[in-house]
Design a protein around this motif. Structure first.
Motif, PDB file in Angstrom:
ATOM      1  N   ASP A 112     -15.376  56.310  13.470  1.00 55.65           N
ATOM      2  CA  ASP A 112     -16.527  56.321  14.378  1.00 55.65           C
ATOM      3  C   ASP A 112     -17.490  57.451  14.024  1.00 55.65           C
ATOM      4  O   ASP A 112     -18.716  57.263  14.009  1.00 55.65           O
ATOM      5  CB  ASP A 112     -16.063  56.494  15.827  1.00 55.65           C
ATOM      6  N   VAL A 113     -16.936  58.630  13.771  1.00 50.01           N
ATOM      7  CA  VAL A 113     -17.772  59.779  13.428  1.00 50.01           C
ATOM      8  C   VAL A 113     -18.571  59.505  12.164  1.00 50.01           C
ATOM      9  O   VAL A 113     -19.781  59.779  12.090  1.00 50.01           O
ATOM     10  CB  VAL A 113     -16.891  61.038  13.278  1.00 50.01           C
ATOM     11  N   ARG A 114     -17.929  58.947  11.167  1.00 48.80           N
ATOM     12  CA  ARG A 114     -18.616  58.682   9.904  1.00 48.80           C
ATOM     13  C   ARG A 114     -19.722  57.642  10.072  1.00 48.80           C
ATOM     14  O   ARG A 114     -20.799  57.763   9.480  1.00 48.80           O
ATOM     15  CB  ARG A 114     -17.598  58.240   8.851  1.00 48.80           C
ATOM     16  N   GLU A 115     -19.457  56.637  10.898  1.00 54.50           N
ATOM     17  CA  GLU A 115     -20.488  55.631  11.162  1.00 54.50           C
ATOM     18  C   GLU A 115     -21.670  56.241  11.902  1.00 54.50           C
ATOM     19  O   GLU A 115     -22.835  55.926  11.616  1.00 54.50           O
ATOM     20  CB  GLU A 115     -19.891  54.484  11.968  1.00 54.50           C
ATOM     21  N   LEU A 116     -21.399  57.132  12.848  1.00 55.56           N
ATOM     22  CA  LEU A 116     -22.478  57.803  13.571  1.00 55.56           C
ATOM     23  C   LEU A 116     -23.321  58.664  12.630  1.00 55.56           C
ATOM     24  O   LEU A 116     -24.545  58.713  12.754  1.00 55.56           O
ATOM     25  CB  LEU A 116     -21.900  58.668  14.687  1.00 55.56           C
ATOM     26  N   VAL A 117     -22.661  59.342  11.711  1.00 62.60           N
ATOM     27  CA  VAL A 117     -23.400  60.171  10.754  1.00 62.60           C
ATOM     28  C   VAL A 117     -24.321  59.288   9.907  1.00 62.60           C
ATOM     29  O   VAL A 117     -25.496  59.609   9.697  1.00 62.60           O
ATOM     30  CB  VAL A 117     -22.424  60.962   9.872  1.00 62.60           C
ATOM     31  N   ARG A 118     -23.793  58.166   9.448  1.00 56.23           N
ATOM     32  CA  ARG A 118     -24.632  57.260   8.642  1.00 56.23           C
ATOM     33  C   ARG A 118     -25.787  56.703   9.463  1.00 56.23           C
ATOM     34  O   ARG A 118     -26.884  56.475   8.941  1.00 56.23           O
ATOM     35  CB  ARG A 118     -23.773  56.124   8.082  1.00 56.23           C
ATOM     36  N   SER A 119     -25.557  56.502  10.775  1.00 54.26           N
ATOM     37  CA  SER A 119     -26.626  55.969  11.620  1.00 54.26           C
ATOM     38  C   SER A 119     -27.780  56.957  11.761  1.00 54.26           C
ATOM     39  O   SER A 119     -28.889  56.565  12.126  1.00 54.26           O
ATOM     40  CB  SER A 119     -26.078  55.617  13.015  1.00 54.26           C
TER      41      SER A 119
END
Length: 206
Positions: A112-119
């Protein structure tokens, strides 16, 4: 007193941190290794952390974006029940202690954290998650100290604990011989509403 200027870039990662009691327990187990292998570059106990996403060197302008999305994610996520267990060596030169407990929840949080960073439009090199605490590093001419110290941790099982905060951490980017130092940019309590007491983090730097 003059305030130092804000750096134009920061080396940044997102992490969890064991509570002091868990770190003290492991430090006591490591005392014989501290004495036997003083040549290792031991990490400071206060710098022990579990990296969820290493973002590398980012423009300081990216930090406010990260603060916003990470605060929201922490507010909607329960605390994780984890523990420290055993030890090992990466490439024979990096000594670590392993993580036990809700590993499925830990992997989901990291994803989830990695997806948020990419967002946020932030590009970073995504590495497979291998949950651990980095304890020490050896020099290239010392192939034995880290594997021997890791063997001394083989039977260690720490008491379970709750990871209650999500940390956005900055490290120094000195190219000198000194150790890397870490400092929270901000941390957010899991399961606390954004804006509630203890929920929106306390900036660690001006």
């Amino acid at each position: 007193m003059d305030v130092p200027p804000e750096p134009s870039t920061r080396r940044v990662f997102v992490a969890l941190a064991p509570p002091d009691e868990a770190k003290d327990e492991l430090a006591r187990v490591l005392q014989p290794s501290y004495a036997r292998y003083p040549q290792l570059r031991w990490n400071r106990i206060e710098d022990w952390h579990i990296t969820l996403a290493f973002l590398g060197e980012l423009p300081s302008t990216a930090v406010p974006l990260l603060r916003s999305v990470l605060a929201g994610r922490a507010a909607s996520h329960p605390a994780l029940h984890l523990g420290l267990r055993g030890g090992g060596a990466f490439d024979g030169r990096l000594l670590w202690s392993g993580i036990d407990g809700d590993l499925a929840g830990l992997h989901l949080l990291a994803a989830d954290v990695r997806e948020l960073v990419r967002s946020c439009g932030i590009e970073f090199t995504e590495r497979p998650l291998r949950p651990h605490l980095t304890l020490a590093r050896s020099r290239r001419d010392d192939p034995l100290s880290v594997p021997e110290a890791a063997a001394g941790l083989a039977g260690f099982v720490g008491r379970p604990w709750r990871a209650e905060r999500l940390h956005l951490v900055g490290s120094n980017i000195s190219r000198g011989p000194g150790p890397i130092r870490y400092r929270d940019i901000e941390a957010w309590r899991f399961g606390a509403a954004v804006g509630a007491p203890g929920g929106d983090g306390a900036p660690a730097e001006p």
